[in-house]
Write a protein that holds these residues in place. Sequence first.
Motif, PDB file in Angstrom:
ATOM      1  N   ALA A   1       6.892  -9.311  -2.857  1.00 33.22           N
ATOM      2  CA  ALA A   1       6.476 -10.726  -2.616  1.00 33.22           C
ATOM      3  C   ALA A   1       7.262 -11.393  -1.317  1.00 33.22           C
ATOM      4  N   MET A   2       8.563 -11.290  -1.379  1.00 34.77           N
ATOM      5  CA  MET A   2       9.277 -11.864  -0.200  1.00 34.77           C
ATOM      6  C   MET A   2       8.994 -10.977   1.154  1.00 34.77           C
ATOM      7  N   SER A   3       9.123  -9.853   0.916  1.00 33.38           N
ATOM      8  CA  SER A   3       8.836  -9.085   2.137  1.00 33.38           C
ATOM      9  C   SER A   3       7.526  -9.226   2.809  1.00 33.38           C
TER      10      SER A   3
ATOM     11  N   SER B   1      10.000  -7.416 -12.614  1.00 33.76           N
ATOM     12  CA  SER B   1       9.810  -9.015 -12.028  1.00 33.76           C
ATOM     13  C   SER B   1      10.640  -8.930 -10.745  1.00 33.76           C
ATOM     14  N   CYS B   2      11.780  -8.326 -10.872  1.00 36.36           N
ATOM     15  CA  CYS B   2      12.612  -8.318  -9.625  1.00 36.36           C
ATOM     16  C   CYS B   2      11.966  -7.474  -8.422  1.00 36.36           C
ATOM     17  N   GLU B   3      11.539  -6.421  -8.812  1.00 39.35           N
ATOM     18  CA  GLU B   3      10.701  -5.669  -7.754  1.00 39.35           C
ATOM     19  C   GLU B   3       9.455  -6.217  -7.202  1.00 39.35           C
ATOM     20  N   ALA B   4       8.638  -7.056  -8.220  1.00 39.52           N
ATOM     21  CA  ALA B   4       7.542  -7.807  -7.607  1.00 39.52           C
ATOM     22  C   ALA B   4       8.039  -8.991  -6.886  1.00 39.52           C
ATOM     23  N   THR B   5       9.060  -9.801  -7.149  1.00 38.41           N
ATOM     24  CA  THR B   5       9.500 -10.876  -6.406  1.00 38.41           C
ATOM     25  C   THR B   5       9.810 -10.229  -4.932  1.00 38.41           C
ATOM     26  N   ARG B   6      10.728  -9.194  -4.940  1.00 35.47           N
ATOM     27  CA  ARG B   6      11.211  -8.695  -3.444  1.00 35.47           C
ATOM     28  C   ARG B   6       9.996  -8.227  -2.656  1.00 35.47           C
TER      29      ARG B   6
ATOM     30  N   ARG C   1       2.613   0.632   1.948  1.00 39.07           N
ATOM     31  CA  ARG C   1       3.404   1.571   1.304  1.00 39.07           C
ATOM     32  C   ARG C   1       4.992   1.585   1.869  1.00 39.07           C
ATOM     33  N   ALA C   2       5.133   1.166   3.139  1.00 49.01           N
ATOM     34  CA  ALA C   2       6.340   1.187   3.734  1.00 49.01           C
ATOM     35  C   ALA C   2       7.109  -0.125   3.364  1.00 49.01           C
ATOM     36  N   LEU C   3       6.105  -1.479   3.088  1.00 52.20           N
ATOM     37  CA  LEU C   3       6.713  -2.650   2.768  1.00 52.20           C
ATOM     38  C   LEU C   3       7.441  -2.331   1.293  1.00 52.20           C
ATOM     39  N   VAL C   4       6.543  -1.789   0.589  1.00 53.74           N
ATOM     40  CA  VAL C   4       6.950  -1.237  -1.011  1.00 53.74           C
ATOM     41  C   VAL C   4       8.267  -0.643  -0.935  1.00 53.74           C
TER      42      VAL C   4
ATOM     43  N   LEU D   1      -0.966 -11.177   0.290  1.00 53.95           N
ATOM     44  CA  LEU D   1      -1.248 -10.346  -0.937  1.00 53.95           C
ATOM     45  C   LEU D   1      -2.455 -11.043  -1.859  1.00 53.95           C
ATOM     46  N   LYS D   2      -3.377 -10.165  -2.160  1.00 55.40           N
ATOM     47  CA  LYS D   2      -4.343 -10.732  -3.025  1.00 55.40           C
ATOM     48  C   LYS D   2      -4.067 -10.265  -4.541  1.00 55.40           C
ATOM     49  N   SER D   3      -3.283  -9.209  -4.515  1.00 55.33           N
ATOM     50  CA  SER D   3      -2.850  -8.903  -6.015  1.00 55.33           C
ATOM     51  C   SER D   3      -1.455  -8.195  -5.810  1.00 55.33           C
ATOM     52  N   LEU D   4      -0.540  -8.242  -6.851  1.00 55.30           N
ATOM     53  CA  LEU D   4       0.348  -7.208  -6.975  1.00 55.30           C
ATOM     54  C   LEU D   4       0.827  -7.042  -8.493  1.00 55.30           C
ATOM     55  N   GLU D   5       1.181  -5.895  -8.733  1.00 58.44           N
ATOM     56  CA  GLU D   5       1.488  -5.609 -10.317  1.00 58.44           C
ATOM     57  C   GLU D   5       2.591  -4.552 -10.207  1.00 58.44           C
ATOM     58  N   VAL D   6       3.618  -4.701 -10.884  1.00 57.92           N
ATOM     59  CA  VAL D   6       4.510  -3.843 -11.000  1.00 57.92           C
ATOM     60  C   VAL D   6       5.018  -3.503 -12.537  1.00 57.92           C
ATOM     61  N   ILE D   7       4.868  -2.092 -12.824  1.00 58.60           N
ATOM     62  CA  ILE D   7       4.906  -1.868 -14.198  1.00 58.60           C
ATOM     63  C   ILE D   7       6.232  -0.953 -14.423  1.00 58.60           C
ATOM     64  N   ALA D   8       7.114  -1.381 -15.215  1.00 55.91           N
ATOM     65  CA  ALA D   8       8.316  -0.636 -15.342  1.00 55.91           C
ATOM     66  C   ALA D   8       8.280   0.166 -16.564  1.00 55.91           C
ATOM     67  N   SER D   9       8.367   1.449 -16.615  1.00 57.87           N
ATOM     68  CA  SER D   9       8.327   2.268 -18.008  1.00 57.87           C
ATOM     69  C   SER D   9       9.779   3.170 -17.711  1.00 57.87           C
ATOM     70  N   SER D  10       9.807   3.568 -19.058  1.00 55.42           N
ATOM     71  CA  SER D  10      11.192   4.424 -19.459  1.00 55.42           C
ATOM     72  C   SER D  10      11.179   5.375 -20.497  1.00 55.42           C
ATOM     73  N   ARG D  11      12.044   6.196 -20.677  1.00 54.46           N
ATOM     74  CA  ARG D  11      11.992   7.196 -21.884  1.00 54.46           C
ATOM     75  C   ARG D  11      13.383   7.140 -22.368  1.00 54.46           C
TER      76      ARG D  11
END
Length: 182
Positions: free
Chosen positions: A84-86, A77-82, A145-148, A94-104
């Motif tokens: 959207a700010m940029s 959510s922090c990544e998605a918010t940042r 890509r640069a924005l992200v 933006l039409k859509s934005l999804e960030v998925i965080a995964s880990s092992r």
Amino acid sequence: MSAKDIAAALRRVEAVLRRRPRTGLQQDTPAAARWDGGLRAVTSHPDGTRIVTDVPPELGGGGGVTPGWFMRAGLASCEATRIAMSAALAGIELKSLEVIASSRSDASGLLDLAGADGARVSAAPRDVELRVRLCAPGVAPERLRALVEDSHHCSPVSRAVQEAVAVALRIEIEAEAEAEAD
């Protein structure tokens, strides 16, 4: 709030910070977790928001959302918010934005066990991945890509994970009579 409103608010804050940089450093809102029996914890925000965590039955819990999931949720959510700010600052709709965080992770670390080599297994996730999917019609993929990538460097939760911020541990032991009075 529209992208223009967001950009205007961010520019106002930026102007203040450029004039008075010291105003940017502030205490973050604390999160207070209370044990709720078993392996459940209830974490509260001063505004009254409450989050309940537990661990899987295999580890002795009642099941439910784990604290580790909330770390990943905060990261995503922090990544998605940042991002959207940029996008707002760049005038990108933006039409859509999804960030998925995964880990092992290795549960051996949670139990403070040693690995095959005899060394303690870390309780920290072994790897963390962020997958970002976004759409902004009319904007070149290279620009998105640069924005992200630029946003990723300014995401506070992502930076905290990457920079392994030191955690100060302060312990207060209550007297038995005080604990019973609660």
